[in-house]
Design a protein around this motif. Structure first.
Motif, PDB file in Angstrom:
ATOM      1  N   ASP A 144       0.833  -1.207   0.000  1.00 36.26           N
ATOM      2  CA  ASP A 144       0.000   0.000   0.000  1.00 36.26           C
ATOM      3  C   ASP A 144       0.865   1.253   0.000  1.00 36.26           C
ATOM      4  O   ASP A 144       0.524   2.260  -0.652  1.00 36.26           O
ATOM      5  N   PHE A 145       1.967   1.220   0.719  1.00 39.76           N
ATOM      6  CA  PHE A 145       2.873   2.370   0.754  1.00 39.76           C
ATOM      7  C   PHE A 145       3.466   2.614  -0.638  1.00 39.76           C
ATOM      8  O   PHE A 145       3.541   3.760  -1.110  1.00 39.76           O
ATOM      9  N   ILE A 146       3.866   1.536  -1.306  1.00 39.52           N
ATOM     10  CA  ILE A 146       4.446   1.669  -2.641  1.00 39.52           C
ATOM     11  C   ILE A 146       3.396   2.167  -3.631  1.00 39.52           C
ATOM     12  O   ILE A 146       3.707   2.943  -4.557  1.00 39.52           O
ATOM     13  N   ALA A 147       2.146   1.732  -3.457  1.00 38.34           N
ATOM     14  CA  ALA A 147       1.077   2.219  -4.330  1.00 38.34           C
ATOM     15  C   ALA A 147       0.893   3.728  -4.192  1.00 38.34           C
ATOM     16  O   ALA A 147       0.592   4.433  -5.174  1.00 38.34           O
ATOM     17  N   GLN A 148       1.084   4.255  -2.985  1.00 37.26           N
ATOM     18  CA  GLN A 148       0.958   5.695  -2.742  1.00 37.26           C
ATOM     19  C   GLN A 148       2.169   6.452  -3.275  1.00 37.26           C
ATOM     20  O   GLN A 148       2.048   7.591  -3.747  1.00 37.26           O
TER      21      GLN A 148
END
Length: 1017
Positions: free
Chosen positions: A196-200
């Motif tokens: 999720d962090f990488i998606a952001q």
């Protein structure tokens, strides 16, 4: 017992050095000057010996508050029971997970005090390592960060969040790279948070970095079979095991799991059916695994690759280009014998190597393929997920830092400023990064270079999960509210990535509800509570497949030979190998005093690392133990004391990593020297071998060893047998052959009546690997103090159980382990010693010699067979220690736990909170020893009484027994003929140490059996 064998604890005992003889004239520890005694101090001028845990910052204020705030019941569920509230005096047990192993955490009055293995754990079935046992102490470390830090100053979480989110947004807008560097992550929920962090932040990338790497095995499996995985090894399915430098019973991959597997083919149950596996070890330094091998051969790092090529040739019947014989004919012949035995055990054979070299591991894959190991002893379809680091990826990350491509880097459970082999290069490169964030709970070497430190919870304060092996999932739940103003790293990442779910507990629960629990029909509150009570889920295993190796090995063999040639040390230099120690490992837990004071299983050194050198080389160089030498390799130099290590390959040096920390905390700082810079990066992986030069200095640094602190004055305490002889006459070596003298036939003592319980113990020397987990478990359970290096050197260590390590060789000049021409080495006899480990604790003798000499009846015999101590009666005469033939009593020279005079040195406010309230802390001037965990005995009896039922066998487990992955220690009631301990003591292998003294010890040992090869060259 073979009369040709001579057993000795250390070289000083073997050689009867003047210092050893003089020290052992005194039954007690090194005396202190009378003026120090009269002053009531007895402390050295340089280093006052204080209450070590207190001095080193293990301490009540914050923890008391956290313990008083009961963890909400709707979130944290105890193991099997759900109390409405904490009941004073009654322990609660919570399921949790430590590095993927299911554990139980014992809490008292809201504070965790002990970690135990979960009996249903898939790895060790209730066993735990020394590091796991010691992990509870880290919770009470007052050197943990109390608050987050921004640019070196304390800050609030809102300030941290605002700064980080602003910086990340700016870096994202600029298109700069963001890197999240972690040790291997095998938590499904953490991996989801990272995704999720990488998606952001699309420029972000996750890099797995392991200080001790297994990239070589993973990459070799990708090259060989198209599966980039770390295999799951099944040592219990192997009849013949050949290891090249893999310490699989110690620090290699999954030591507790492999120990349980390995011992299952060598313990009482296996031997009674006349079955036993064969284990052959080739290695440079004496490892824990090497000490347990049936046959061990000392080879240099430069010879390992050649030996593997020769093994492949012998098994395949072909000859790889460039093949050559080793310098030692005996080792070459040993390779031939190993090949014959492996082929004979096809389908039940296993070859492993500790090398991180890809080509070496590819060759090992080829050998195992020829032996039909895939699908049986090696499983690629249910792999281990414990290590996933990619060495080349991390080296490229450092290159990115140097190029200025990285705008932000986040470190989670990774400390490359300490353990990356080019530490200075890394530090210089890191300074080019705009945003540097560490989640470390201490201001460690990497965190100190960061402009943001967002301290993570201790795992006992955390929520989470783990998936350390395919299909095996464990859950982590908090057992205490956060002691300090810390926050879980995953929680921080959720906030910084503006995730819809900001609370990590909710995130973990949703992840389980929507995935694993839903698949099993266990979603919802009931399913979640069931998970928290059991602590784990195991899904159906994949069917292990068979794999055939089909690559051309010519280029592989040439790469191995080139690598081997580069390691050959010219005259005047040594081949260097670095390794992990059993206690300290990669150094992450260097600030834990229980681990620092745990004696190394082989050398018995505490509080230091050293250069292990062969006895022959020590003599050749005219060195003495403790002499400091300068070791230089790969452009890096350290000064370390030397240790004469029997079994070390001549021309080699071994040095442990994990030491030499500079910002670990007051316990670990400047203990030993950092050996990580001896690593190199070759052929895409980190390599642990090098060519080293050395210089002898005039400095001495005496080592704190525990092994020869007590002497049996030449009496025989070890008994061994060869498996071939054992099968013919199982009782021959235990002294139960019918001609054995009954020492107990006549006695001046009256027998004790034990009408209900007779508590005894059985210890299987064939199962005990010598790991030392029992020592730390005993520390935690029985409030045993740490005393520090200086006190250990004065022979004042306080451990109630010790693991004696004995070397042996044949006095006729033959091999200690074989009688055949193949094993008659031309090298020094010390190269071919064999080793036996023997746990030694109070024997609870029926005719205890300590009891008759105590003038105040401080030590007495109970009606249940226990030798008990009344500490308030003890006046410290130490007559009992003088009269104890086993030397298992410990004298409190100082009030290590409570004396206020020691506060300035220890400055520890949390010490009392790790103590077990069921066990009294002993005061200065009293004698103490093993109590057989009498508090556990009483608790078990009380529980049975309250439930109005008889006590069940196995219901009471002493601390050392409970943590042992090998099940080497069995405790119980000898009055019950069906108890496990009664059956163990009836084994034909059982003998009693020093039984000729007629003290009638309550602990029986089972003879050590070695499966020595009977094949001729």
């Amino acid at each position: 017992m073979d009369s040709n064998k001579k057993y000795w604890k250390g070289l000083e005992e073997l050689n009867r050095t003047p210092e050893f003889v003089e020290k052992n004239k005194n039954e007690f520890a090194e005396p202190i000057p009378i003026e120090e005694v009269l002053s009531g101090d007895g402390l050295s001028a340089k280093t006052p010996r204080r209450d070590f845990l207190k001095a080193l910052g293990f301490g009540v204020g914050a923890v008391t508050l956290a313990a008083c705030q009961r963890v909400p019941v709707h979130k944290s569920i105890p193991y099997l029971i759900k109390p409405e509230e904490v009941t004073p005096g009654v322990a609660n047990y919570y399921s949790s997970s430590y590095e993927g192993q299911a554990i139980l955490v014992k809490t008292r009055e809201g504070r965790p005090i002990k970690v135990e293995g979960n009996p249903n754990d898939a790895f060790a079935k209730g066993g735990l390592s020394a590091q796991a046992q010691a992990s509870v102490l880290d919770l009470y470390d007052v050197n943990r960060l109390k608050d987050p830090k921004l640019n070196g100053a304390d800050a609030g979480w809102k300030e941290i969040d605002a700064f980080v989110m602003k910086e990340l947004a700016a870096i994202k807008a600029a298109g700069k790279s963001i890197r999240l560097v972690t040790s291997t992550v095998y938590s499904p929920s953490t991996l989801a948070v990272i995704a999720d962090f990488i998606a952001q932040y699309p420029t972000a990338k996750h890099i797995n970095y392991d200080a001790v790497s297994y990239t070589g095995i993973i990459q070799a499996n990708q090259n060989s079979f198209g599966k980039a995985v770390l295999p799951h090894y099944n040592f219990d399915k192997a009849d013949v095991i050949v290891s090249f430098g893999a310490d699989f019973l110690g620090t290699w991959i999954s030591g507790e799991e492999f120990t349980r597997q390995y011992v299952s083919n060598r313990n009482n149950k296996s031997l009674e059916s006349k079955k036993m596996s064969r284990h052959i070890q080739f290695e440079s330094g004496m490892s824990l695994t090497g000490t347990n091998a049936d046959n061990r051969y000392a080879i240099k790092p430069s010879e390992e690759g050649v030996a593997l090529i020769n093994l492949y040739n012998a098994i395949s019947g072909t000859t790889l280009p460039g093949s050559k014989k080793l310098a030692s004919k005996a080792i070459d012949n040993a390779i031939t014998i190993a090949a014959k035995e492996l082929v004979a055990a096809k389908g039940k054979a296993l070859v492993v190597a500790g090398s991180n070299d890809v080509a070496t591991q590819v060759l090992v894959n080829a050998i195992n393929s020829l032996l039909g190991s895939y699908g049986t002893t090696i499983d690629l379809d249910n792999p281990s997920k414990q290590y996933a680091g990619n060495d080349a990826e991390f080296v490229e990350f450092v290159n990115e830092l140097n190029r200025g491509d990285v705008g932000a880097v986040l470190f989670l459970n990774a400390n490359p400023a300490y353990d990356y082999f080019k530490g200075k290069e890394f530090k210089d490169a890191l300074n080019k990064v705009r945003l540097r964030i560490s989640f470390a709970d201490h201001a460690d070497e990497t965190a100190s270079l960061s402009n943001v430190i967002a301290p993570n919870h201790h795992y006992l304060e955390s929520w989470g999960d783990a998936n350390a092996a395919e299909g095996y999932y464990t859950v982590i739940q908090p057992t205490i509210n956060p002691v300090y103003n810390t926050r879980q790293a995953e929680h921080s990442l959720l906030i910084w990535s503006d995730n819809a779910v900001k609370d990590y507990y909710t995130y973990v629960r949703n992840n389980w509800n929507n995935n694993l629990l839903a698949k099993g029909g266990l979603s919802g509150q009931k399913g979640w509570e069931t998970l928290l009570q059991t602590g784990m889920i195991k899904t159906a295993a994949n069917t292990p497949g068979t794999y055939t190796f089909s690559r051309d090995l010519n280029a592989v063999a040439q790469t191995i030979l080139d690598h081997s040639n580069s390691l050959v040390a010219p005259e005047g230099k040594f081949e260097l190998q670095v390794y992990q120690s059993q206690a300290i490992g990669d150094g992450k837990r260097a600030n834990n005093p229980w681990l620092q004071e745990l004696p190394d299983p082989v050398s018995k050194v505490t509080w230091d690392n050293y250069a292990a050198v062969s006895v022959a080389d020590i003599k050749k160089l005219k060195l003495e133990e403790g002499d400091v030498i300068k070791v230089t390799a790969n452009g890096y130099t350290i000064d370390v004391p030397v240790l004469a290590q029997p079994g070390q390959a001549q021309g080699t040096i071994s040095i442990a990593v994990g030491y030499g920390r500079t910002q670990a905390g007051p316990v670990g700082d400047n203990v030993g020297k950092n050996a990580f810079p001896f690593y190199s990066f070759r052929n895409g992986t980190f390599q642990t071998t090098a060519v080293a030069s050395f210089d002898i200095t005039s400095v001495k640094s005496p080592l704190a060893q525990t092994q020869t602190h007590h002497s049996y004055e030449g009496r025989s305490v070890i008994r061994e047998a060869k498996f071939s002889e054992y099968k013919k006459n199982p009782a021959a070596h235990s002294g139960n052959d019918g001609e054995h003298k009954d020492y107990n036939k006549e006695s001046l003592w009256d027998d004790h009546d034990r009408p209900v319980y007779n508590w005894v113990m059985a210890i299987d020397l064939n199962a005990c690997t010598g790991c030392g987990a029992c020592v730390v478990a005993c520390n935690a359970e029985n409030n045993i103090p740490v005393v520090g290096k200086d006190e250990v050197r004065r022979r004042r260590e306080m451990h109630w159980i010790r693991i004696d390590r004995y070397y042996s060789y044949d006095e006729k000049g033959e091999s200690v382990t074989e009688e055949h021409e193949i094993a008659k080495l031309e090298d020094d006899a010390f190269d071919r010693v064999s080793v036996v480990h023997q746990p030694m604790l109070c024997q609870h003798c029926d005719h205890a010699p300590c009891e008759t000499v105590c003038p105040v009846l401080a030590t007495v015999h109970s009606s249940e067979g226990l030798n008990q101590m009344a500490y308030n009666r003890c006046v410290g005469t130490r007559y009992c220690a003088n009269n104890c033939p086993y030397k298992v009593r410990r004298f409190n020279w100082f009030n290590y736990w409570n004396d206020s005079r020691f506060d300035n040195y220890l400055n520890n406010e949390h010490t009392q909170l790790v103590l077990n309230p069921d066990v009294v802390t002993r005061f200065r001037g009293v004698m103490e020893k093993c109590s057989m965990c009498v508090q556990r005995i009483q608790a078990g009896k009380l529980k049975a009484k309250m439930e109005k039922r008889p006590l069940k066998d196995g219901e009471i487990k002493v601390a050392c027994q409970q943590t042992c992955s090998a099940n080497a220690i069995v405790f119980g009631n000898a009055n019950d003929p069906n108890s496990e301990v009664s059956k163990a003591l009836k084994s034909e292998r059982t003998y009693y140490v020093l039984e000729e003294l007629n003290v009638q010890p309550g602990i029986g040992y089972q003879v050590k059996v070695r499966n020595i090869s009977e094949l001729e060259a």
